[in-house]
Design a protein around this motif. Structure first.
Motif, PDB file in Angstrom:
ATOM      1  N   LEU A   1       0.831  -1.214   0.000  1.00  0.00           N
ATOM      2  CA  LEU A   1       0.000   0.000   0.000  1.00  0.00           C
ATOM      3  C   LEU A   1       0.861   1.258   0.000  1.00  0.00           C
ATOM      4  CD1 LEU A   1      -2.832  -1.055   2.517  1.00  0.00           C
ATOM      5  CD2 LEU A   1      -2.919  -1.002   0.009  1.00  0.00           C
ATOM      6  N   ALA A   2       2.084   1.143   0.529  1.00  0.00           N
ATOM      7  CA  ALA A   2       2.998   2.290   0.531  1.00  0.00           C
ATOM      8  C   ALA A   2       3.456   2.649  -0.882  1.00  0.00           C
ATOM      9  CB  ALA A   2       4.208   1.979   1.409  1.00  0.00           C
ATOM     10  N   LYS A   3       3.257   1.717  -1.836  1.00  0.00           N
ATOM     11  CA  LYS A   3       3.663   1.962  -3.222  1.00  0.00           C
ATOM     12  C   LYS A   3       2.593   2.685  -4.026  1.00  0.00           C
ATOM     13  CE  LYS A   3       6.492  -2.245  -3.305  1.00  0.00           C
ATOM     14  NZ  LYS A   3       6.854  -3.467  -4.055  1.00  0.00           N
ATOM     15  N   GLN A   4       1.446   2.919  -3.405  1.00  0.00           N
ATOM     16  CA  GLN A   4       0.348   3.603  -4.100  1.00  0.00           C
ATOM     17  C   GLN A   4       0.832   4.927  -4.690  1.00  0.00           C
ATOM     18  OE1 GLN A   4      -2.877   2.436  -4.296  1.00  0.00           O
ATOM     19  NE2 GLN A   4      -3.665   4.184  -5.430  1.00  0.00           N
ATOM     20  N   GLY A   5       0.567   5.122  -5.958  1.00  0.00           N
ATOM     21  CA  GLY A   5       0.927   6.372  -6.617  1.00  0.00           C
ATOM     22  C   GLY A   5       2.292   6.376  -7.273  1.00  0.00           C
ATOM     23  N   THR A   6       3.086   5.304  -7.073  1.00  0.00           N
ATOM     24  CA  THR A   6       4.378   5.223  -7.759  1.00  0.00           C
ATOM     25  C   THR A   6       4.136   5.222  -9.266  1.00  0.00           C
ATOM     26  OG1 THR A   6       5.348   3.929  -5.956  1.00  0.00           O
ATOM     27  CG2 THR A   6       6.459   3.836  -8.090  1.00  0.00           C
ATOM     28  N   PRO A   7       4.878   6.031 -10.024  1.00  0.00           N
ATOM     29  CA  PRO A   7       4.664   6.086 -11.480  1.00  0.00           C
ATOM     30  C   PRO A   7       4.711   4.706 -12.117  1.00  0.00           C
ATOM     31  CG  PRO A   7       6.163   7.813 -10.817  1.00  0.00           C
ATOM     32  CD  PRO A   7       5.942   6.960  -9.593  1.00  0.00           C
ATOM     33  N   THR A   8       3.785   4.446 -13.032  1.00  0.00           N
ATOM     34  CA  THR A   8       3.748   3.166 -13.731  1.00  0.00           C
ATOM     35  C   THR A   8       3.764   3.423 -15.236  1.00  0.00           C
ATOM     36  OG1 THR A   8       2.596   1.041 -13.864  1.00  0.00           O
ATOM     37  CG2 THR A   8       1.227   3.010 -13.740  1.00  0.00           C
ATOM     38  N   MET A   9       3.569   2.378 -16.013  1.00  0.00           N
ATOM     39  CA  MET A   9       3.706   2.437 -17.479  1.00  0.00           C
ATOM     40  C   MET A   9       5.146   2.730 -17.882  1.00  0.00           C
ATOM     41  SD  MET A   9       0.173   4.300 -18.780  1.00  0.00           S
ATOM     42  CE  MET A   9       0.490   3.940 -20.499  1.00  0.00           C
ATOM     43  N   GLY A  10       6.086   2.423 -16.976  1.00  0.00           N
ATOM     44  CA  GLY A  10       7.499   2.614 -17.289  1.00  0.00           C
ATOM     45  C   GLY A  10       7.989   1.691 -18.392  1.00  0.00           C
ATOM     46  N   GLY A  11       7.161   0.727 -18.768  1.00  0.00           N
ATOM     47  CA  GLY A  11       7.514  -0.152 -19.877  1.00  0.00           C
ATOM     48  C   GLY A  11       7.747   0.592 -21.177  1.00  0.00           C
ATOM     49  N   VAL A  12       7.225   1.829 -21.267  1.00  0.00           N
ATOM     50  CA  VAL A  12       7.471   2.621 -22.475  1.00  0.00           C
ATOM     51  C   VAL A  12       8.963   2.917 -22.623  1.00  0.00           C
ATOM     52  CG1 VAL A  12       5.171   3.652 -22.478  1.00  0.00           C
ATOM     53  CG2 VAL A  12       7.029   4.813 -21.283  1.00  0.00           C
ATOM     54  N   ILE A  13       9.697   2.934 -21.514  1.00  0.00           N
ATOM     55  CA  ILE A  13      11.147   3.144 -21.566  1.00  0.00           C
ATOM     56  C   ILE A  13      11.802   1.988 -22.310  1.00  0.00           C
ATOM     57  CG2 ILE A  13      13.253   3.332 -20.185  1.00  0.00           C
ATOM     58  CD1 ILE A  13      11.503   4.588 -17.966  1.00  0.00           C
ATOM     59  N   ILE A  14      11.387   0.772 -21.985  1.00  0.00           N
ATOM     60  CA  ILE A  14      11.923  -0.416 -22.647  1.00  0.00           C
ATOM     61  C   ILE A  14      11.536  -0.418 -24.124  1.00  0.00           C
ATOM     62  CG2 ILE A  14      11.842  -2.940 -22.718  1.00  0.00           C
ATOM     63  CD1 ILE A  14      11.350  -2.875 -19.674  1.00  0.00           C
ATOM     64  N   GLY A  15      10.272  -0.107 -24.406  1.00  0.00           N
ATOM     65  CA  GLY A  15       9.803  -0.095 -25.787  1.00  0.00           C
ATOM     66  C   GLY A  15      10.519   0.929 -26.646  1.00  0.00           C
ATOM     67  N   LEU A  16      10.677   2.127 -26.118  1.00  0.00           N
ATOM     68  CA  LEU A  16      11.356   3.185 -26.877  1.00  0.00           C
ATOM     69  C   LEU A  16      12.836   2.870 -27.084  1.00  0.00           C
ATOM     70  CD1 LEU A  16       9.751   6.417 -25.339  1.00  0.00           C
ATOM     71  CD2 LEU A  16       9.439   5.514 -27.665  1.00  0.00           C
ATOM     72  N   THR A  17      13.459   2.268 -26.076  1.00  0.00           N
ATOM     73  CA  THR A  17      14.862   1.876 -26.223  1.00  0.00           C
ATOM     74  C   THR A  17      15.016   0.848 -27.338  1.00  0.00           C
ATOM     75  OG1 THR A  17      15.278   2.272 -23.865  1.00  0.00           O
ATOM     76  CG2 THR A  17      16.877   0.909 -25.040  1.00  0.00           C
ATOM     77  N   LEU A  18      14.075  -0.090 -27.407  1.00  0.00           N
ATOM     78  CA  LEU A  18      14.084  -1.085 -28.481  1.00  0.00           C
ATOM     79  C   LEU A  18      13.976  -0.416 -29.851  1.00  0.00           C
ATOM     80  CD1 LEU A  18      11.898  -4.077 -27.212  1.00  0.00           C
ATOM     81  CD2 LEU A  18      14.230  -4.210 -28.104  1.00  0.00           C
ATOM     82  N   ILE A  19      13.034   0.512 -29.966  1.00  0.00           N
ATOM     83  CA  ILE A  19      12.822   1.196 -31.247  1.00  0.00           C
ATOM     84  C   ILE A  19      14.070   1.957 -31.674  1.00  0.00           C
ATOM     85  CG2 ILE A  19      11.520   3.043 -32.380  1.00  0.00           C
ATOM     86  CD1 ILE A  19       9.104   2.180 -30.649  1.00  0.00           C
ATOM     87  N   ILE A  20      14.646   2.703 -30.741  1.00  0.00           N
ATOM     88  CA  ILE A  20      15.846   3.505 -31.051  1.00  0.00           C
ATOM     89  C   ILE A  20      17.021   2.600 -31.422  1.00  0.00           C
ATOM     90  CG2 ILE A  20      17.575   5.076 -30.082  1.00  0.00           C
ATOM     91  CD1 ILE A  20      15.273   6.247 -28.354  1.00  0.00           C
ATOM     92  N   GLY A  21      17.236   1.555 -30.617  1.00  0.00           N
ATOM     93  CA  GLY A  21      18.362   0.658 -30.851  1.00  0.00           C
ATOM     94  C   GLY A  21      18.273  -0.070 -32.180  1.00  0.00           C
ATOM     95  N   LEU A  22      17.077  -0.542 -32.508  1.00  0.00           N
ATOM     96  CA  LEU A  22      16.907  -1.274 -33.757  1.00  0.00           C
ATOM     97  C   LEU A  22      16.954  -0.343 -34.963  1.00  0.00           C
ATOM     98  CD1 LEU A  22      14.168  -3.798 -32.612  1.00  0.00           C
ATOM     99  CD2 LEU A  22      16.583  -4.253 -33.041  1.00  0.00           C
TER     100      LEU A  22
END
Length: 321
Positions: free
Chosen positions: A46-67
């Motif tokens: 419950l202490a994690k409530q509000g932690t930014p999420t959807m950080g997977g876009v970082i992985i996705g964008l890194t893939l796009i840039i790298g490729l």
């Protein structure tokens, strides 16, 4: 691909991922794109409530840039990219709806499965085009035998795709857990791809490895960002796609043992609850929550699961080669 190119590719991807995180995480925080914690989850979360999420876009964008930098596109890579980003899109939609509706769940189970089935069919069509006569032949561990699936392939591959993506998604429940158990898997798949002469797939794996390692800077305990379903389903689609294109699908339950255990614990819990008068086998599922409620801290669980993943990868290497 020589050792220098391998090192440079990984370093560039790690750097890209870290830099993107420096920009994207403050944006997620400013837009209040924070995680909604389940009411029935461990109370410590419950202490994690509000932690930014959807950080997977970082992985996705890194893939796009790298490729984009690698510029080595062919049909095998396109197949893996479709698996990665189509299933990642399902996760993105799920996260987006969950945030808009301010609840921990976005898409319901039927909607997720329907989208996953559609993308699995697309994958089957591409696989058959890539290898018209051999796409249904899979390599069997232990005996190094090539097994022809015939028409059963049209059931096997969609089941594998959907099952893997959802098992990987279930593994994402502790700070850094999914990233940490996935890191040992990628070098194994890289060596397999190298043996098959798949240069584009080698580049993809190295960029993905760097993207995940860079993301771990922000996602390890105490996490400053969660990957969300956007990240977990992107990784799940990537692992499933790589297993199919490298013909290691029957090795997947071995090198992906943590994914199997996590999904299996949920299945066992549900069956037990429904057939044994609401009796539970685990204190909570997936199983990483069981160990949390047993009193183990997150770092210890993540470390133990990563060690198990590494051992499973080493076993897969022995069996494959």
């Amino acid at each position: 691909m020589d050792i220098n190119n391998i090192a440079i590719t990984i370093l560039m991807s790690i750097t890209t991922s870290i830099i993107l995180g420096r920009f994207i995480i403050p944006i997620l925080r400013k837009q209040r794109i924070g995680q909604n914690i389940r009411d029935d989850g461990p109370q410590s979360h419950l202490a994690k409530q509000g932690t930014p999420t959807m950080g997977g876009v970082i992985i996705g964008l890194t893939l796009i840039i790298g490729l984009f930098i690698a510029r080595d596109f062919d049909l095998p890579l396109i197949i893996v990219l479709i698996s990665t980003f189509c299933f990642g899109a399902v996760g993105f939609i799920d996260d987006f709806l969950g945030l808009i509706l301010k609840r921990s769940m976005g898409l319901d189970a039927k909607q997720k499965i329907l989208l996953q089935i559609v993308f699995s069919i697309i994958m089957m069509m591409l696989l058959k085009r890539y290898n018209p006569t051999g796409f249904s032949i899979i390599r069997v561990p232990f005996i190094n035998y090539d097994l022809g699936l015939g028409l059963f392939a049209y059931i096997y591959f969609p089941f594998l795709l959907i099952g893997t993506v959802n098992a990987v998604n279930l593994t994402d429940g502790l700070d850094g857990l999914l990233s940490s158990v996935t890191v040992p898997i990628l070098p194994f798949l890289f060596v397999v791809a190298m043996g098959l002469g798949m240069t584009s797939i080698q580049s993809f794996i190295l960029v993905l490895l760097g993207a995940i390692l860079g993301f771990l800077v922000y996602n390890s305990n105490k996490a400053s960002v969660f990957m969300g379903d956007t990240g977990s389903m992107t990784i799940g689609g990537a692992i499933a796609g790589l297993a199919i294109i490298t013909n290691t699908t029957l090795f997947l339950p071995i090198f992906g043992i943590i994914y199997v255990i996590e999904a299996g614990s949920v299945i066992i819990q549900v069956i037990s609850y429904k057939t044994r008068n609401k009796k539970r086998v685990f204190l909570m599922s997936p199983i990483h929550h069981h160990y949390e409620l047993k009193g183990h801290n997150e770092q210890k669980i993540v470390t133990a699961f990563t060690v198990v993943s590494t051992i499973a990868v080493l076993l897969s290497t022995i069996l494959y080669f």
